[in-house]
Design an enzyme around this catalytic site. Sequence first.
Site, PDB file in Angstrom:
ATOM      1  N   TYR A  43      43.413  47.059  49.100  1.00  0.00           N
ATOM      2  CA  TYR A  43      42.389  46.099  49.502  1.00  0.00           C
ATOM      3  C   TYR A  43      42.233  46.173  51.018  1.00  0.00           C
ATOM      4  O   TYR A  43      42.172  47.250  51.589  1.00  0.00           O
ATOM      5  CB  TYR A  43      42.753  44.701  48.986  1.00  0.00           C
ATOM      6  CG  TYR A  43      41.583  43.764  48.949  1.00  0.00           C
ATOM      7  CD1 TYR A  43      40.410  44.100  48.258  1.00  0.00           C
ATOM      8  CD2 TYR A  43      41.615  42.558  49.627  1.00  0.00           C
ATOM      9  CE1 TYR A  43      39.318  43.256  48.245  1.00  0.00           C
ATOM     10  CE2 TYR A  43      40.525  41.696  49.611  1.00  0.00           C
ATOM     11  CZ  TYR A  43      39.379  42.050  48.916  1.00  0.00           C
ATOM     12  OH  TYR A  43      38.303  41.207  48.904  1.00  0.00           O
ATOM     13  N   LYS A  98      34.697  47.644  20.134  1.00  0.00           N
ATOM     14  CA  LYS A  98      34.119  48.937  20.485  1.00  0.00           C
ATOM     15  C   LYS A  98      34.749  49.470  21.767  1.00  0.00           C
ATOM     16  O   LYS A  98      35.067  50.660  21.880  1.00  0.00           O
ATOM     17  CB  LYS A  98      32.601  48.778  20.660  1.00  0.00           C
ATOM     18  CG  LYS A  98      31.829  50.082  20.718  1.00  0.00           C
ATOM     19  CD  LYS A  98      31.927  50.822  19.389  1.00  0.00           C
ATOM     20  CE  LYS A  98      31.014  52.024  19.322  1.00  0.00           C
ATOM     21  NZ  LYS A  98      29.650  51.688  18.901  1.00  0.00           N
TER      22      LYS A  98
END
Length: 755
Positions: A43, A98
């Site tokens: 970060y 899915k």
Amino acid sequence: MDTGKINATEDEALQFHADGRPGKLSIAPHKPLVTQRDLSLAYSPGVAYPCLRIQKDPASAFDYTSKGNFVAVISNGTAVLGLGDLGALAAKPVMEGKAALFKRFADIDSIDLEIDTKDVDEFVNCVRFLHPSFGGINLEDIRAPECFVIEQRLRELLDIPVFHDDQHGTAIIATAGLINALHLTGRELKDIKMVVNGAGAASIACVELLKTMGLPPGGAILCDTRGVIYRGRTDGMNQWKSAHAVDTDARTLTEAMVGADVFFGLSAAGAVTQDMVRAMADKPIIFAMANPDPEITPEDARAVRPDAIIATGRSDYPNQVNNVLGFPYIFRGALDVRASQINDAMKIAAAEALAQLAREDVPDEVAAAYSGQRLRYGPDYIIPAPFDPRLIWAVPPAVAKAAMDSGVARKPLRHLEHYRRALRSRLDPAAASLELIFEKVQREPKRIVFAEGEEEMTIRAALQYANSGYGTPILIGREAPIRATMAAMGLDASAPLEIHNARLSHSNQRYTEFLYHRQQRRGMLYRDCQRQVNQDRNVFAACMVACGDADGMVSGVTRNSFDILDEVTRVIEMKPGCAMFGLTVLLARQRTVLLADTLVHDTPNPAQLADIAVEAAAKARELGIEPRVAMLSYSNFGNPVGAGGERIRDAVSRLDARGVDFEYDGEMSADVALDAGLMRRLYPFCRLSGAANILIMPELHSANISAKLLAHLGGGTVIGPLLMGLAHPVQIVNIGATVSDLVNLAALAAHDAIR
């Protein structure tokens, strides 16, 4: 959706989704985030550098972010499975599923997005503005005709693959099957008469793909609920139906079917009659793909046309048209060449690769799922099995090559064979092999005893075992409390299971005599044997198995594993020439590792360690893993020198003398065994060609502790310990096991009973 053989109850499905962390997906970082330096790189301030690089070169996002392996599964919930317009939120369980399949079958990271609008413009704009996050878009469960408009507009707007699986996935798999059916019947696509019942997204996609491959414009008659779609018809028409209208005198499905070579059904159960099938041409090809029930069952079709080649959408019939054969691998190939779209050439390549795979010799892993009978290319095998491990390296290279040849690949591959080899190692074969094992049990169901039959968890597991098609569960306990528990749980009291009360059983005397024969010279009196058979459910269950009244048993929900093992081994002897031990299977990210012995031997001697290594290697091969065995210790090849290492070195010497056919070495520490780079750098003489996948632990306490730590901290799935070496199948779960753990071990016990 495959709603064939495995019938999940509402209670089971809801519990599966709610247990533990709700849902089916989570996000896990794959870079270390431990120290302050890690955080500064991941970060602020370090993350600024890739941001600036991507600003200068947008294509570098594929190098510095997860974009290149990230697919969004997107729906508005207007056509959820066969349930209709449930809305965006109710579609989320399907979209999560899915996304999970993308990871399971092709190692593609995926996230579901449910867009709460039925307005096409709003939907398109939402996806358009979000698309920079993803390498591909999988549209799902969007009703027709809006799905056609949405996909077309997004394909025009975006520079990443957009694929509506309900259309193209079904079309690709069905086309693969049709290629082989035509080959077997000596037909050419350009010469056939085809009838397609249903005019939704999947039906139209099938016709369009086949026309791209050479089916003449008038070669297919499309039907909907109003009958044949013919030129001049105005009732119930739209531009997509009109594009496939034909000149014909037929007005009904019955009339259209006369003389037809091929029937594709994507409509409703019972839409086709035996008379319609009887009227078809010789050697008819019938793809009845309605789910959950086909337009006509294979039994009914073959009763009037035994020469037919038949496919359905169900797993309990041959030739299942299952979309999971397509979308994971198509996206895998598209992502790996950074394709800008999934075009017709890539779809055709996927269909042809699947068709070719069905013609190849079937591997042992797949053959094992079909009772050891090797499937052969023919009328009952024109589409590969969904868990065929070759899919990952058969389909993506074909898709990638088609993308390169058609000019949509932005990162062409230099060596397809190198790519194919990389795909072979991308997925762990053990997960697929386990599923193949379970499929084999479904084909040869077995009677399994659940010893702790009055426990709620055991009852749930027994019912799931039955509903999964694995066989007949047998509960040991009192019938009244079991039925009362089932009623309190809201479970069907007429479920297919047996209940045996040990105290009231007519087999008590036979079991007592059997146990007495085993134990009479080991200090046990007849009345002791009688008391144990009457009162000890594990002893009673083991007697059922040993005397042939059941095929295997599972226990462990309420008792310590070691106590249960002691009770079971009073009844069941060891398999001749085998060592008894516990083998824990850890399905970790990207690989499977087996640990032994996690159950039986406190401090195995060198001979026992060698035996455990040999049998663990055999089990690994059964799971589709080529064994690399590490004999573990705190030391590495004599450094530091200690008494414990000598026992491990002796076991290695015994393996040397036996001339075993698998890789092994030791003694070595766990970090060296599991880190191939460290192994090569520090110990280049080591005989293992890569990281070990079987860890033979030096003592029971270290093995058991390691297995339980991994179960809670390892981030993978732990199965077992599997009890190895007994003459009859017995499995013992750990206290704290889940219903799924109990069902899985029961199924594995059933599998052991088959061989």
